[in-house]
Design an enzyme around this catalytic site. Structure first.
Site, mmCIF file in Angstrom:
data_model
loop_
_atom_site.group_PDB
_atom_site.id
_atom_site.type_symbol
_atom_site.label_atom_id
_atom_site.label_comp_id
_atom_site.label_asym_id
_atom_site.label_seq_id
_atom_site.Cartn_x
_atom_site.Cartn_y
_atom_site.Cartn_z
ATOM 1 C CB SER A 1 -1.480 3.328 3.219
ATOM 2 O OG SER A 1 -1.331 2.821 2.062
ATOM 3 C CG HIS B 1 3.164 0.556 1.395
ATOM 4 N ND1 HIS B 1 3.336 1.791 1.063
ATOM 5 C CD2 HIS B 1 1.773 0.098 1.993
ATOM 6 C CE1 HIS B 1 2.014 2.263 1.323
ATOM 7 N NE2 HIS B 1 1.014 1.657 1.820
#
Length: 298
Positions: free
Chosen positions: A77, A194
């Site tokens: 991430s 996400h």
């Protein structure tokens, strides 16, 4: 967070420069908190970036050959910004600026819709995608418009992170046994990262990336979006914004990085950052690769 790294070269200067860009004292926040502020997305992402790069400085000081001989890197991430900075694709200043914008935009997007993330551990016969679809359908029947419930992180066999509207996550939790889910762990995050609930943040980051200078990475950097290593700066720019609404394919990255003939030994791997979760995941994906992995703690 990060107090053991201050004695290494460049680290205090990194925190000072980051604080000037961020507009607040990052080092003080990392050392003194309060934790409630440090945990906010707008602050935690910058803290992870800088402390991870500070851990790299520790590795340079203690094991310089490990850094000099590095052939590939990846980050989970926001950690992808760390990996790209280490590989020379982003300057430290650009990375901090982008992560500041990213964190603030994701915090704002999270506040638009009650949402979250949870790790699910499941049986081999589980129906995770079906569970997500059923949760969305249930939310629609309850009157929610355009509900979201998706796999957000691929971690290791029989373990994923699901993200979406709070109501959808509650539905899955209530019916976990029916879907083949053994255990659920809620994550201490502000929103459904996400997934498409991050669309507002994606638009903000996309514009910021247009103003950013990105260089071709000096070593292979693997993308969260598809697991492949970046070929040029244009793809980096595209995937860093796409990443916000796409699942992190970490398990796939691990398979790609460590794929090799059975007669070839695994390389040394170093996890540089505030924690050891990625090394734990590696053990679940590839125990032999984990045997030659090391933690560079912060």
């Amino acid at each position: 967070m990060g107090h053991n790294l201050l004695k290494f070269p460049n680290v205090q200067e990194m925190f000072k420069l980051a604080s000037e860009i961020l507009g607040y004292d990052l080092l003080k926040l990392c050392l003194e908190g309060p934790k409630s502020e440090l945990d906010k997305t707008r602050h935690s992402q910058a803290a992870v970036l800088v402390t991870s790069l500070a851990a790299v400085e520790k590795l340079k000081d203690e094991r310089p050959l490990a850094v000099e001989n590095c052939v590939a890197t990846a980050g989970f991430s926001v950690g992808e910004f760390t990996a790209l900075t280490f590989a020379g694709a982003l300057s430290f200043e650009e990375a901090v600026r982008l992560v500041k914008i990213r964190g603030e935009a994701m915090q704002a997007a999270s506040e638009l819709t009650p949402s979250g993330m949870m790790t699910v551990f499941y049986r081999p016969d589980a129906k995770i995608n079906f569970a997500c679809h059923a949760a969305e359908e249930w939310c629609i029947r309850k009157g929610l418009q355009d509900p979201v419930c998706k796999v957000a992180n691929f971690l290791f066999p029989h373990c994923k992170v699901i993200a979406g509207n709070e109501e959808a996550l509650k539905f899955i939790e209530m019916n976990a046994e029916d879907f083949g889910i053994r255990r659920i762990k809620h994550l201490a995050v502000s929103g459904a990262f996400h997934t498409n609930l991050m669309k507002p943040a994606q638009l903000v980051l996309k514009e910021a990336l247009k103003q950013c200078k990105i260089n071709p990475p000096l070593i292979s950097v693997h993308s969260n979006v598809d697991g492949k290593h970046y070929r040029n700066a244009d793809i980096i720019c595209k995937n860093l914004s796409k990443q916000l609404c796409s699942p992190v394919k970490w398990e796939q990255i691990m398979h790609i990085i460590y794929e090799r003939p059975s007669t070839t030994s695994f390389p040394r791997t170093f996890e540089c950052g505030p924690g050891q979760s990625l090394r734990t995941i590696l053990k679940m994906v590839n125990a032999k690769a984990w045997d030659t992995s090391f933690l560079v703690g912060v």
